[in-house]
Scaffold this active site. Sequence first.
Site, short mmCIF file in Angstrom:
data_model
loop_
_atom_site.label_atom_id
_atom_site.label_comp_id
_atom_site.label_asym_id
_atom_site.label_seq_id
_atom_site.Cartn_x
_atom_site.Cartn_y
_atom_site.Cartn_z
N ASP A 113 1.00 -1.26 0.12
CA ASP A 113 -0.02 -0.15 -0.06
C ASP A 113 0.93 1.45 0.12
OD1 ASP A 113 0.75 -0.62 2.86
OD2 ASP A 113 -0.57 0.89 3.40
N GLU A 175 0.19 -0.77 5.92
CA GLU A 175 1.13 -0.17 6.73
C GLU A 175 0.92 1.31 6.64
OE1 GLU A 175 4.88 1.82 7.70
OE2 GLU A 175 3.88 2.07 5.93
#
Length: 470
Positions: A113, A175
């Site tokens: 991500d 994250e």
Amino acid sequence: MNSHISQTDSSSARQDSAVSINGARREELAARVAAAMPGLRTDLESLVRIPSVSLGSFPAEEVARSADRVAELLRGEGLDVEVVQMGDGHPAVLGHKPGPVGAPRVLLYAHHDVQPPGAESDWDTPPFEPTERGGRLYARGAADDKAGVMAHVAALRVLGDELGVDLRVIVEGEEEVGSQSLAGILSTYREQLDCDAIVLADSSNWAVGTPALTTTLRGNVRVVITVTALEHGVHSGMFGGAAPDALTALCRLLSTLHTEEGGVAIDGLVSDEASDLIYDEDQFRSDAGLPAGAALIGTGSVVSRLWSQPSATVIGIDAPSVDTAANLLLPQARAKVSVRLAPSQDWRSAWEAIRTHLQANAPWGTQVEVELEDHGNGFVAPTSGSYVDAARASFAQAWGVDPVDTGIGGSIPFIAEFAEQFPQAAILVTGVEDPDTRAHGANESLHLGEFERVCLAEALLLDTVARSVR
């Protein structure tokens, strides 16, 4: 050697390692990495083009598409792969490639991500269209952390059937929004992720040409402060001068967070021992983009201010904009403050100290509420051991210079999750970034020459671990 690092016998620049790497083997793997780079770059660019922003206001299907692409890449290197999801969280990718009986178990971590791109007008080229300029690849996620994903893929691709470790992989998808699902994933899939060493590819090197192992990380506490001064807004001319204003009170409260020199003035926050690395002040000014004449804040060496001391930053304020402001005393105002903690400090004690400070310094009898929004402990890694020695030797062979031990001023709370779940594992924090990467900002970029060295270093690391660590 880059001007960042002092030319002294610094204990942070380890010159010797108990592990040696055969020169012929190094040259063989270097040639394989060089041959693989065109394909690796193509795969990196295809991954970067997927706008996998994990923030809730962005399309979740793009993060899922990114996970599927990572799974495809890992399957292509012979791993057994599973895409997993905890509740409404974003998907993570787990992989496994069994090794010989008794082989070291190594877990590789990265995340797929990315941060939001921000205003496209701030970018010189479109944020999700990778573009090369001056030996750097510009795009959101080109470095943080899709290059970390591809460094793992590169090592697997280069070693192929010669991979001599029992390999496990986790590539998470949250994250950038706090890794909310990670603890559940690590707990649920603990047996298949259990390991002797963890390579976490989400940090930075000291400089272009100088590799680093990250051995300390600051913790964090993020709070939202609400100051209430009045029951309702009133005319600033009719009541100003006697009635308090919430925004003015908030500004006064925020000013108590720092000393005159810019150090943190919250009793109960601690500082750790500083690294002896020297970060040249002029270089820091350039890296940070300080204008001429602007002073550095705080006291002590630059690296101590960045790595081992606490910091407090006001990162947001709810207030009327200048263009829409009325002549009004505001009844309420809010601010968000990010406090970074010394690596050794527990976030709970810091949270209590921050809350106590803010409430004790409420201006003019206003009501101050403090909400805990996010938290995480710091990290202090062992700087010796067989896996650390293997990493140092591999980095030295890939770059041609010895690596240094560095700290990171930011917080990576997920590392504490790994340390808690796998307390016996050696944790190696590596990365693909450099001071010019601008991760999270506009014009994020990856130095392509450094990327090749990162890929070689990881291939050497896995090969060295397989050959020398039992």
